[in-house]
Design an enzyme around this catalytic site. Sequence first.
Site, mmCIF file in Angstrom:
data_model
loop_
_atom_site.group_PDB
_atom_site.id
_atom_site.type_symbol
_atom_site.label_atom_id
_atom_site.label_comp_id
_atom_site.label_asym_id
_atom_site.label_seq_id
_atom_site.Cartn_x
_atom_site.Cartn_y
_atom_site.Cartn_z
ATOM 1 N N TYR A 116 -56.811 -45.827 35.221
ATOM 2 C CA TYR A 116 -55.459 -46.699 35.367
ATOM 3 C C TYR A 116 -54.182 -45.451 35.536
ATOM 4 C CZ TYR A 116 -57.123 -50.853 33.277
ATOM 5 O OH TYR A 116 -57.899 -51.813 33.142
ATOM 6 N N TYR A 155 -64.808 -48.019 32.462
ATOM 7 C CA TYR A 155 -64.444 -46.770 31.893
ATOM 8 C C TYR A 155 -64.589 -46.723 30.443
ATOM 9 C CZ TYR A 155 -60.301 -49.960 30.589
ATOM 10 O OH TYR A 155 -59.449 -50.797 30.283
ATOM 11 N N ARG A 165 -65.714 -50.455 29.162
ATOM 12 C CA ARG A 165 -65.516 -51.854 29.639
ATOM 13 C C ARG A 165 -66.340 -51.890 30.984
ATOM 14 N NH1 ARG A 165 -61.264 -54.606 28.678
ATOM 15 N NH2 ARG A 165 -62.994 -55.927 29.045
ATOM 16 N N HIS A 168 -63.182 -54.642 35.746
ATOM 17 C CA HIS A 168 -62.481 -55.931 35.277
ATOM 18 C C HIS A 168 -61.295 -55.829 36.181
ATOM 19 C CE1 HIS A 168 -61.477 -53.288 32.171
ATOM 20 N NE2 HIS A 168 -60.135 -53.953 32.283
ATOM 21 N N HIS A 170 -57.468 -57.666 35.301
ATOM 22 C CA HIS A 170 -56.697 -58.511 34.652
ATOM 23 C C HIS A 170 -55.751 -59.426 35.322
ATOM 24 C CE1 HIS A 170 -56.912 -55.729 30.920
ATOM 25 N NE2 HIS A 170 -57.228 -54.731 31.889
#
Lengths: 250, 206
Positions: A116, A155, A165, A168, A170
């Site tokens: 991120y 990640y 995770r 995905h 959000h």
Amino acid sequence: MSVTLPNRVEETPAFFARDHAQHPAAFTPGYKSTFLRAPKQALLSFDATLSERTGPAFGHNMLGELDNDLIVNYARPGEQAIGPRIVVHGHILDENARPVPNVLVEFWQANAGGRYRHKKEGYQAPLDPNFGGFGRTVTDDNGYYWFRTVQPGPYPWPNGVNDWRPAHIHFSIFGTGFAQRLISQMYFEGDPMVGICPIVNTIGDKAAIDRLVARLDMNNTIPMDLRAYRFDMVLRGQRSTFFENKREGN
Amino acid sequence: MRTLPTYLTELKETPSQTAGPYVHIGMTPNWSGITGVYPEDLGLEVIKDGVKGDRITVNLRIIDGGANPVTDCVVEIWQADAGGIYNSPAEHRGPADPNFVGWGRFPADEDGRLSFETVKPGAVPGPSGTMMAPHITLWIVARGINIGLMTRMYFSDEEAANARDGVLAKARMIGRDKTMIGRREGDTVTFDIYLQGENETAFLDV
């Protein structure tokens, strides 16, 4: 300001009661961050008032031309983000299966390596200099939305010793009333990480989890360019207004 | 006018998931240092110049069950204008003040604090012809919060209206009405939100 309400005034309809069996509980021990952030008292339940039946609106005119194109919206001129090119598309409907037009949909995600662009993120996978990781759009008259991006990578995260995770994206969605406000996550069909994720498994109902999984959509996949994933979302339905409570003077 | 079978007309709401620790990337990118994509973050201004009403600054603090500030949350607010009208297409009672936005979005700082400028909302009709006391609706999302938490902030200088308010009456029955009242001093209102524990704020299911 005093408001005079004539008889048979147009009403703002209320929403269906939220079915909490479709949602995660506040406290879900497998997801450790909920230990100190879950209220322990019962929620105060009441039929939504005007304060929750109304909500903000966002016009199409607020959007920049590249707001729904994450492959280029942060890229240097002439460059593109690295990763599997996809388009994510679908409809926003309510529980009555009616389209929800002209509502803001926002999305954010990691890059193809699972990193991120956030100052608190320290994962060793590198940033992509051409990928910011967020976008937005407003649904059209049919409640339809789409955006182009790269498929995010999984990640690791500090929860259990070896928790990762699933890939995905959000989502943040507005409806017509503030009571419809919703944030969720979209997962990818066939990802073996989905079934073992503590955040996914905060939802107890397997069928509800399945509705967060976007389907590979070969019909809308563009040959030699990008694959399509289909992800439809549902906001709370609105009651028909048969009779509202009688107002004084009626 | 239902002509479709129910399996096509009765859907279930999409389940909620946590906004996660990096919610700022998508909701307040400029604040988090990612500039050049959106001209500015959404929801910075609840009011515009020329707005009518009693101008106030609201100072919020969000605290978890371990008395730690919640430094990674985002709070959205929704309120009526000074005349009690919502600036919303779903508002059927007439137009709101043209200089009133009514919605705002604010990330907490490293102390779990955030603040915004607004006007004190007017009273809004509740059920059966009653009037609700002036209030601001708040919605909190963060890592560790699986479904956004909604509450209301009422005002300490509205004792009479608060005493008649139906939602505060529900909170009073379980001894939690005081957790929904912001403390007004001059032009400032201070409101602490406790997610859990002895002072736990009353949250809403509406």
